[in-house]
Motif scaffolding. Structure first.
Motif, PDB file in Angstrom:
ATOM      1  N   ASP A  42      70.657  27.703  76.009  1.00  0.00           N
ATOM      2  CA  ASP A  42      71.305  27.512  77.371  1.00  0.00           C
ATOM      3  C   ASP A  42      72.606  27.924  77.488  1.00  0.00           C
ATOM      4  N   CYS A  43      72.918  29.047  76.988  1.00  0.00           N
ATOM      5  CA  CYS A  43      74.440  29.488  77.050  1.00  0.00           C
ATOM      6  C   CYS A  43      74.685  30.042  78.521  1.00  0.00           C
ATOM      7  N   GLU A  44      73.643  30.407  79.335  1.00  0.00           N
ATOM      8  CA  GLU A  44      73.732  31.058  80.740  1.00  0.00           C
ATOM      9  C   GLU A  44      74.370  32.328  80.642  1.00  0.00           C
ATOM     10  N   ALA A  45      74.264  33.157  79.593  1.00  0.00           N
ATOM     11  CA  ALA A  45      75.244  34.364  79.530  1.00  0.00           C
ATOM     12  C   ALA A  45      74.131  35.502  80.494  1.00  0.00           C
ATOM     13  N   CYS A  46      72.781  35.019  80.313  1.00  0.00           N
ATOM     14  CA  CYS A  46      72.217  35.951  81.057  1.00  0.00           C
ATOM     15  C   CYS A  46      71.854  35.752  82.608  1.00  0.00           C
TER      16      CYS A  46
END
Length: 98
Positions: A42-46
């Protein structure tokens, strides 16, 4: 909870997202990409990398695409991991926003 690849990826399969993923949790199906829910951190980098806005946190997934939660969980383990950018499919339903 994990991020989910939803319907806008179908027949497009942009891979901008896979090169920024720090845990290599993207898997390549024939028509779209999938995120393995047990590997996603869930780092949201994508999310900002997807030109068709197909990646959502599971909690923010539009109702009409809720079935993609199960689809990602079922298909990711069956597909090969993808870590490098490839040419997109650019199908007729693919409308990049970038």
């Amino acid at each position: 909870m994990a991020h989910i690849v939803a319907e806008p990826c179908f027949d497009c399969k942009y891979t901008d997202c896979v090169v920024v993923c720090p845990v290599d949790c993207f898997y390549e199906g024939a028509q779209m990409l999938f995120i393995h829910p047990e590997e996603c951190i869930d780092c949201e980098a994508c999310v900002p990398e997807c030109p068709v806005e197909a990646i959502f946190h599971e909690d923010n997934l539009p109702d009409e695409w809720k079935e993609f939660v199960a689809l990602n969980a079922e298909e990711a383990p069956k597909c090969p991991v993808i870590t490098e950018k490839k040419a997109p499919l650019e199908g007729p339903s693919c409308n990049a926003k970038k």
